[in-house]
Design a protein around this motif. Structure first.
Motif, PDB file in Angstrom:
ATOM      1  N   ALA A   1      -0.508  11.641  16.440  1.00  0.00           N
ATOM      2  CA  ALA A   1      -0.126  11.582  15.030  1.00  0.00           C
ATOM      3  C   ALA A   1      -1.341  11.513  14.115  1.00  0.00           C
ATOM      4  O   ALA A   1      -1.290  11.974  12.978  1.00  0.00           O
ATOM      5  CB  ALA A   1       0.754  10.361  14.800  1.00  0.00           C
TER       6      ALA A   1
ATOM      7  N   LYS B   1      -4.314  15.138  12.840  1.00  0.00           N
ATOM      8  CA  LYS B   1      -3.586  16.114  12.020  1.00  0.00           C
ATOM      9  C   LYS B   1      -4.589  17.008  11.311  1.00  0.00           C
ATOM     10  O   LYS B   1      -5.753  16.618  11.143  1.00  0.00           O
ATOM     11  CB  LYS B   1      -2.809  15.368  10.946  1.00  0.00           C
ATOM     12  CG  LYS B   1      -1.494  14.810  11.373  1.00  0.00           C
ATOM     13  CD  LYS B   1      -0.844  14.262  10.128  1.00  0.00           C
ATOM     14  CE  LYS B   1       0.329  13.381  10.422  1.00  0.00           C
ATOM     15  NZ  LYS B   1       0.655  12.563   9.268  1.00  0.00           N
TER      16      LYS B   1
ATOM     17  N   LEU C   1      -6.697  18.112   8.385  1.00  0.00           N
ATOM     18  CA  LEU C   1      -7.069  17.300   7.232  1.00  0.00           C
ATOM     19  C   LEU C   1      -6.674  17.986   5.925  1.00  0.00           C
ATOM     20  O   LEU C   1      -6.543  17.341   4.890  1.00  0.00           O
ATOM     21  CB  LEU C   1      -8.564  17.001   7.263  1.00  0.00           C
ATOM     22  CG  LEU C   1      -9.037  16.241   8.508  1.00  0.00           C
ATOM     23  CD1 LEU C   1     -10.509  15.922   8.420  1.00  0.00           C
ATOM     24  CD2 LEU C   1      -8.248  14.943   8.709  1.00  0.00           C
ATOM     25  N   VAL C   2      -6.521  19.315   5.984  1.00  0.00           N
ATOM     26  CA  VAL C   2      -6.031  20.040   4.799  1.00  0.00           C
ATOM     27  C   VAL C   2      -4.797  20.831   5.225  1.00  0.00           C
ATOM     28  O   VAL C   2      -4.852  21.601   6.179  1.00  0.00           O
ATOM     29  CB  VAL C   2      -7.099  21.001   4.251  1.00  0.00           C
ATOM     30  CG1 VAL C   2      -6.574  21.747   3.031  1.00  0.00           C
ATOM     31  CG2 VAL C   2      -8.367  20.246   3.920  1.00  0.00           C
TER      32      VAL C   2
ATOM     33  N   GLU D   1      19.895   7.067 -10.764  1.00  0.00           N
ATOM     34  CA  GLU D   1      19.351   7.042  -9.418  1.00  0.00           C
ATOM     35  C   GLU D   1      19.558   8.374  -8.690  1.00  0.00           C
ATOM     36  O   GLU D   1      18.708   8.831  -7.939  1.00  0.00           O
ATOM     37  CB  GLU D   1      20.009   5.887  -8.658  1.00  0.00           C
ATOM     38  CG  GLU D   1      19.297   5.440  -7.413  1.00  0.00           C
ATOM     39  CD  GLU D   1      17.799   5.355  -7.571  1.00  0.00           C
ATOM     40  OE1 GLU D   1      17.112   5.920  -6.711  1.00  0.00           O
ATOM     41  OE2 GLU D   1      17.305   4.765  -8.558  1.00  0.00           O
TER      42      GLU D   1
ATOM     43  N   ARG E   1      17.014  10.907  -9.792  1.00  0.00           N
ATOM     44  CA  ARG E   1      15.721  10.533  -9.238  1.00  0.00           C
ATOM     45  C   ARG E   1      15.626  10.953  -7.768  1.00  0.00           C
ATOM     46  O   ARG E   1      14.626  11.508  -7.333  1.00  0.00           O
ATOM     47  CB  ARG E   1      15.533   9.016  -9.367  1.00  0.00           C
ATOM     48  CG  ARG E   1      14.114   8.572  -9.565  1.00  0.00           C
ATOM     49  CD  ARG E   1      13.986   7.080  -9.391  1.00  0.00           C
ATOM     50  NE  ARG E   1      14.421   6.672  -8.057  1.00  0.00           N
ATOM     51  CZ  ARG E   1      13.734   6.877  -6.949  1.00  0.00           C
ATOM     52  NH1 ARG E   1      12.563   7.464  -6.991  1.00  0.00           N
ATOM     53  NH2 ARG E   1      14.204   6.483  -5.781  1.00  0.00           N
ATOM     54  N   ALA E   2      16.712  10.702  -7.009  1.00  0.00           N
ATOM     55  CA  ALA E   2      16.729  11.054  -5.593  1.00  0.00           C
ATOM     56  C   ALA E   2      16.644  12.577  -5.431  1.00  0.00           C
ATOM     57  O   ALA E   2      15.924  13.076  -4.553  1.00  0.00           O
ATOM     58  CB  ALA E   2      17.982  10.517  -4.938  1.00  0.00           C
TER      59      ALA E   2
ATOM     60  N   TYR F   1      13.199  13.713  -6.143  1.00  0.00           N
ATOM     61  CA  TYR F   1      12.349  13.312  -5.020  1.00  0.00           C
ATOM     62  C   TYR F   1      12.444  14.358  -3.902  1.00  0.00           C
ATOM     63  O   TYR F   1      11.443  14.813  -3.367  1.00  0.00           O
ATOM     64  CB  TYR F   1      12.819  11.938  -4.529  1.00  0.00           C
ATOM     65  CG  TYR F   1      12.181  11.449  -3.264  1.00  0.00           C
ATOM     66  CD1 TYR F   1      10.929  10.851  -3.271  1.00  0.00           C
ATOM     67  CD2 TYR F   1      12.854  11.568  -2.045  1.00  0.00           C
ATOM     68  CE1 TYR F   1      10.354  10.405  -2.101  1.00  0.00           C
ATOM     69  CE2 TYR F   1      12.281  11.126  -0.872  1.00  0.00           C
ATOM     70  CZ  TYR F   1      11.032  10.540  -0.896  1.00  0.00           C
ATOM     71  OH  TYR F   1      10.465  10.100   0.265  1.00  0.00           O
ATOM     72  N   ARG F   2      13.696  14.781  -3.601  1.00  0.00           N
ATOM     73  CA  ARG F   2      13.877  15.762  -2.523  1.00  0.00           C
ATOM     74  C   ARG F   2      13.274  17.113  -2.897  1.00  0.00           C
ATOM     75  O   ARG F   2      12.679  17.795  -2.059  1.00  0.00           O
ATOM     76  CB  ARG F   2      15.368  15.907  -2.199  1.00  0.00           C
ATOM     77  CG  ARG F   2      15.816  14.788  -1.317  1.00  0.00           C
ATOM     78  CD  ARG F   2      17.226  14.889  -0.837  1.00  0.00           C
ATOM     79  NE  ARG F   2      17.698  13.537  -0.631  1.00  0.00           N
ATOM     80  CZ  ARG F   2      18.605  12.937  -1.364  1.00  0.00           C
ATOM     81  NH1 ARG F   2      19.192  13.586  -2.357  1.00  0.00           N
ATOM     82  NH2 ARG F   2      18.960  11.702  -1.111  1.00  0.00           N
TER      83      ARG F   2
ATOM     84  N   ILE G   1      -6.716   7.855   6.595  1.00  0.00           N
ATOM     85  CA  ILE G   1      -6.323   7.292   7.903  1.00  0.00           C
ATOM     86  C   ILE G   1      -7.321   7.734   8.975  1.00  0.00           C
ATOM     87  O   ILE G   1      -7.780   6.929   9.797  1.00  0.00           O
ATOM     88  CB  ILE G   1      -4.885   7.712   8.273  1.00  0.00           C
ATOM     89  CG1 ILE G   1      -3.893   7.016   7.354  1.00  0.00           C
ATOM     90  CG2 ILE G   1      -4.565   7.387   9.732  1.00  0.00           C
ATOM     91  CD1 ILE G   1      -2.477   7.507   7.467  1.00  0.00           C
TER      92      ILE G   1
ATOM     93  N   ASN H   1       1.011  -9.502   1.792  1.00  0.00           N
ATOM     94  CA  ASN H   1       2.357  -9.396   2.362  1.00  0.00           C
ATOM     95  C   ASN H   1       2.849 -10.742   2.860  1.00  0.00           C
ATOM     96  O   ASN H   1       4.027 -11.072   2.736  1.00  0.00           O
ATOM     97  CB  ASN H   1       2.357  -8.403   3.522  1.00  0.00           C
ATOM     98  CG  ASN H   1       2.596  -6.998   3.041  1.00  0.00           C
ATOM     99  OD1 ASN H   1       3.325  -6.780   2.070  1.00  0.00           O
ATOM    100  ND2 ASN H   1       1.981  -6.039   3.677  1.00  0.00           N
TER     101      ASN H   1
ATOM    102  N   MET I   1       4.039 -12.701   0.003  1.00  0.00           N
ATOM    103  CA  MET I   1       5.357 -12.206  -0.424  1.00  0.00           C
ATOM    104  C   MET I   1       6.450 -12.731   0.516  1.00  0.00           C
ATOM    105  O   MET I   1       7.505 -13.167   0.072  1.00  0.00           O
ATOM    106  CB  MET I   1       5.365 -10.681  -0.440  1.00  0.00           C
ATOM    107  CG  MET I   1       6.702 -10.107  -0.800  1.00  0.00           C
ATOM    108  SD  MET I   1       6.593  -8.434  -1.402  1.00  0.00           S
ATOM    109  CE  MET I   1       6.558  -7.521   0.105  1.00  0.00           C
ATOM    110  N   GLY I   2       6.150 -12.675   1.827  1.00  0.00           N
ATOM    111  CA  GLY I   2       7.122 -13.135   2.804  1.00  0.00           C
ATOM    112  C   GLY I   2       7.462 -14.603   2.618  1.00  0.00           C
ATOM    113  O   GLY I   2       8.627 -14.996   2.591  1.00  0.00           O
TER     114      GLY I   2
ATOM    115  N   SER J   1       9.615 -15.186  -0.352  1.00  0.00           N
ATOM    116  CA  SER J   1      11.009 -14.803  -0.107  1.00  0.00           C
ATOM    117  C   SER J   1      11.733 -15.911   0.634  1.00  0.00           C
ATOM    118  O   SER J   1      12.887 -16.228   0.347  1.00  0.00           O
ATOM    119  CB  SER J   1      11.087 -13.531   0.725  1.00  0.00           C
ATOM    120  OG  SER J   1      10.293 -12.542   0.170  1.00  0.00           O
TER     121      SER J   1
END
Lengths: 278, 400, 288
Positions: free
Chosen positions: C121, C124, C126-127, C159, C162-163, C166-167, C191, C233, C236-237, C240
């Motif tokens: 993965a 990949k 790079l371009v 919404e 927006r969806a 997005y697609r 990455i 994170n 945040m956890g 919560s």
């Protein structure tokens, strides 16, 4: 300024606990409706997956958490189950964490009742079995052998819905809502990477960064992260719940912590120069 | 009359139908048994608008039973690269997996994964008219060899053999180069500082048992620390969370003092058991730090939520703090509060560096070897992928 | 019954929170109860879900091969020999089985999941080259049509629009080189560089000099960013979790639960204050 910052650095930490407590409690009494909530690509991907599956698809939901992570993961579970039942998918629920068995049952039966789903026909709750990854291996070979009885002691084979489901690879989707290990990583390593079924899930904030690698590598589709992810999912299914209500408290807490981090750093740099002489 | 005969002949030809191109039925390779596969290349005249119907029957005779019905755009071979590989033609050709038939109830059973010889019939319909028909048979059986996972086997053998070879090499010549880790220099300094100040060092092994690699590494580092402490005539305090780790720590301390030529200075009670309650342990250690005001605190091993509580208290006493852990969730807290932190694998490396044990040195080398392989794969893979070729990617695909 | 449950839940939550003030008897009670209850619950679940379901029911059943189950039971029972020092060595057989089985399962699985697939993965291009095939163009067209339709259907941005957008943007980024494609390439490069440099940081067999030093410096930067994200994170956890408990405490403050939260809170504060006064007197006594 320096004496102030010096005092700030020496402040009893219990004052911070108190401020944080107030920041979190205040929005539970007074709604602030702070802006900024929109679905992230990872949550959208989970939603699209459930939304676009044909009606009656077989979905396994694994509750891999216990009450300690309930505030983060229970809203995710509720939102995903509501969506699954709304789309009339067949849901098999189970868990890899022994301390989550009763809580998971409550969530499943509550959401099923909302959607008038029938036990044994539209959903099944198998409960827990010891063995972590061995349970997954066992389920890959034969679910009826791994769970001879459901959580209430009924013969699994006697449940109408389970007659058509014998192996893990027969599921159209597996959802792991995990607070740690065993959880998403276990399901991927011993389940989806080996037996090739579609995998998605949700996790706690602490684990989001380490689980993101599986999404990036395509080993799972989408990821619901923490209470915020749950709030986004609630928004997508148009049914606000506990997570959406909690966003104000979380945001206010974050503002406070960011302010404290900035203040702490300023105080550190201001007082650093004179520390050696002291 | 002639016309009538022609019509009859044509109808007969349609009824008998042609065979599917390249039709074959075989046991699914590389599985635990139970499945046979029917595969074919296409229908004479193209497969646009064609619907396939798949039926099975026992080879010994019996009724046909329909098991699948699908449009020709579905069940393409490209969905099962483990069986058909990555040929471009797989996007146009079809297959259908079928459960091998099992003996009737009461008849003698078969071994797990085996099935009866199963006849598979595939019919192709265009506009409701059958245009092709083929039949074949095979029995399912479990396979020992899963060709689709050969790449994982190659990796396992490569890493496994590499590790054994490097350990053997380190045994023959333990003088293996391991780079200096900055945190280790600081440890030396901290021990010296403790001696100068006449204050002790607090050393924690984390909360895991002796079965955890990080605890083993931590205890190994403790051995080296105790040698330095003994030779400087300083003191190290080791409050333990786990009774087994306690006995090992005491033994390691004894060895350290003996190796430094100061067995008389060893005090068994310098390592002691506190409790196996997480926060009670923290409370006790925090109390110890506040009372003894150590010159240095070492946090090695695996930690949970207590990391910040410990390191904050240690920091407030003005001690030099050095942490080493592979607990990813706790590393940020140690980095924020300690002077030096050994991150993840550095902890194992530090242990190998200090102990010079061939087993640890060899494993460390083999991990480096693994990293070189991965770096090579990344660079090569990126370059090959830029050319648009996919063969390199397929080498690392565990196909379904 | 529900009231009793509420009082226990509130009591234990507040007992645990009292640690924020300082270690105290309430916290100790809560902590010990937590450990005890967890173990008790585990034992009961294990008894019913393993012993009854998987052993007892099988042995008392009708299957002709039911006694095969005694083999794993025997192996498991060997673990108990650790309690008898003379025959404790027998437990090693069971451990050998557990470790052999575990390693056999874990090594190929970990290698597949964490090495082979992850490496694939990450390697990949790079371009990204835009997919010029008619299929990709058609997908973009369809997504655009769906987006236009969604826009017509609703008066304001909701919404669904927006969806759909997005697609459409996702599809367009495959068939053309858009900003989104560039963004994706950028993340791929980040990455790639991150993995590459972090691996260099963890090389121990070579001295970190010259280019290796440069790579490892970048690697440590990536690690610090990761730790920063992990820290954030975690905060945040924890927030919560706090919010979850606060919500329950608020819920249990109602009359139907007998005002559990305020009552217990006041009682606890009173006891802690009394303890504080008492201990203060003691300390002063010692000092004198």
């Amino acid at each position: 300024m320096e004496p102030f910052f010096r005092k700030l650095l020496a402040m009893d930490r219990r004052w911070i606990f108190l401020c944080l407590g107030v920041a979190v409690i205040f929005p539970t009494f007074f709604k602030l409706n702070l802006p900024g909530l929109k679905a992230s690509p990872n949550v959208q991907a989970v939603y699209d997956l459930v939304e676009n599956m044909p009606e009656g698809s077989k979905v396994l939901v694994s509750f891999d958490f216990d009450p300690a992570s309930k505030p983060e993961l229970a809203p995710q579970a509720t939102a995903v189950l509501r969506h699954l039942f709304r789309k009339k998918h067949k849901v098999v629920a189970m868990g890899l964490w022994v301390t989550g068995v009763t809580m998971a049952k409550d969530i499943v039966s509550r959401t099923a009742a909302e959607a008038n789903a029938k036990y044994g026909e539209d959903y099944v709750y198998l409960g827990w079995k010891p063995g972590n990854f061995a349970v997954i291996e066992n389920m890959a070979a034969d679910i009826h052998n791994c769970f001879p009885k459901d959580n209430d002691g009924k013969e699994t084979a006697s449940l109408p819905m389970m007659k058509g489901i014998r192996k893990l690879s027969e599921f159209d989707l597996v959802v792991s809502l995990a607070a740690g290990s065993p959880g998403i990583d276990t399901w991927i390593a011993y389940g989806s990477d080996k037996y090739h079924f579609k995998m998605t899930g949700g996790t706690t904030a602490v684990n989001v960064a380490s689980m993101a690698q599986y999404v990036q590598a395509g080993q799972m589709t989408g990821l619901i992260g923490a209470m915020r992810g749950a709030a986004e999912y609630e928004m997508l299914i148009n049914q606000k719940g506990d997570a959406a209500a909690g966003m104000d408290a979380i945001s206010l807490g974050h503002y406070l912590i960011v302010a404290l981090v900035v203040l702490g750093n300023v105080a550190y740099f201001v007082t650093r120069g004179s520390k050696g002489g002291a | 009359m002639i016309r009538a005969v022609a019509i009859v002949l044509l109808t007969a030809a349609a009824a008998s139908a042609q065979g599917l191109e390249g039709f074959e039925v075989f046991d699914r390779p590389g599985d635990a048994g139970g499945t046979v596969i029917a595969a074919w290349k296409g229908v004479p005249g193209g497969d646009a608008g064609v619907e396939y119907v798949v039926s099975v029957a026992p080879a010994a005779g019996g009724e046909w039973a329909e098991v699948a019905r699908f449009a020709s755009t579905l069940h393409r071979k490209v969905e099962a690269p483990a069986v058909f590989g990555y040929a471009e033609s797989n996007e146009r050709e079809n297959y259908c997996p079928v459960d091998g038939l099992l003996p009737a109830k009461g008849a003698p059973g078969l071994a797990k994964g085996h099935s009866l010889e199963t006849r598979v019939r595939v019919e192709a319909f265009r506009g409701g008219v059958r245009v092709a028909l083929s039949e074949g048979s095979a029995s399912a059986r479990p396979n020992w060899w899963a060709p689709q996972k050969a790449n994982v086997l190659v990796f396992a053998l490569l890493f496994g053999a590499g590790t054994f070879w490097l350990i053997a090499r380190a045994r023959r010549n333990p003088d293996v180069f391991v780079r200096r880790i900055p945190g280790l220099d600081a440890m030396e300094e901290a021990i010296g500082r403790a001696t100068e100040m006449g204050r002790p060092i607090v050393y924690l092994n984390g909360l895991n048992g002796m079965d955890s690699i990080s605890t083993i590494a931590s205890v190994s580092i403790l051995g080296q620390v105790s040698r330095r402490v003994a030779s400087y005539d300083s003191q190290v305090l080791v409050p333990c969370y786990d009774p087994v780790v306690l006995s090992v720590s005491q033994e390691v301390l004894r060895e350290g003092y003996t190796a430094a030529g100061r067995p008389d200075k060893f005090r068994e009670h310098d390592a002691w058991f506190i409790t196996q309650e997480q926060f009670s342990y923290v409370a006790a250690v925090d109390g110890l730090m506040l009372r003894e005001r150590p010159a240095a605190c070492f946090y090695m091993g695996y930690y949970y939520a207590e990391s910040l509580l410990l390191a904050e208290t240690g920091g407030s006493t003005g001690a030099i703090q050095i942490a080493g852990t592979d607990s990813v969730t706790q590393l940020p807290f140690f980095i924020a509060t300690c002077d030096y932190t050994l991150i993840g694998e550095e902890l194992y490396a530090a242990s190998a560096y200090l102990s010079r044990e061939p087993l640890q040195l060899g494993s460390l080398r083999s991990q480096d070897f693994g990293k070189i392989v991965i770096v090579a794969v990344l660079v090569l893979g990126g370059l090959v992928a830029m050319t648009g070729a996919v063969w390199f990617k397929h080498l690392f695909t565990v196909a379904s | 019954m529900e009231i009793v449950g509420a009082w226990i839940a509130v009591g234990l939550t507040l007992f645990m929170f009292s640690f924020l003030y300082k270690d105290n008897p309430f916290y100790k009670v809560g902590e010990n109860l937590y450990v005890g209850i967890t173990i008790g619950y585990f034992v009961i679940q294990l008894w019913y879900k393993t012993w009854i379901d998987k052993v007892w029911d099988v042995l008392t059943g009708q299957a002709h091969d039911r006694f095969v189950i005694l083999i794993p039971v025997l192996i498991g029972a060997l673990l108990l020999t650790r309690f008898v020092p003379k025959i404790a060595w027998m437990s090693r057989w069971a451990f050998a089985f557990v470790i052999g089985y575990g390693a056999g399962l874990a090594i190929p699985a970990t290698l597949t999941t964490s090495v082979v697939i992850q490496a694939q993965a990450t390697a990949k291009p790079l371009v990204t080259m835009p997919d010029r095939s008619p299929g990709a163009a058609k997908a973009t067209e369809n997504a655009k049509a769906a987006y236009d339709k969604a826009k017509e259907g609703a008066a304001k941005e909701d919404e669904k629009i927006r969806a759909a957008r997005y697609r459409y943007e996702q599809s367009r980024s495959v068939s053309e080189y858009t900003f989104l494609t560039a963004y994706r390439d950028f993340t791929t490069i980040v990455i790639f560089v991150g993995v590459f440099c972090v691996l260099f940081y963890f090389f121990f067999s070579i001295e970190h000099r010259g280019p290796v030093r440069a790579f490892s410096r970048v690697g440590i930067l990536f690690l610090m960013i990761y730790f920063g994200a992990s820290y954030g994170n975690t905060v945040m956890g924890r927030l919560s979790l706090l919010y979850g408990r606060v919500l329950d405490l608020k819920d249990y403050s109602r009359q139907m639960y007998g005002f559990a939260t305020p009552v217990i809170l006041v009682l606890m504060i009173a006891v802690l204050a009394a303890l504080h006064v008492k201990n203060k007197g003691k300390d002063e006594g010692h000092a004198a």
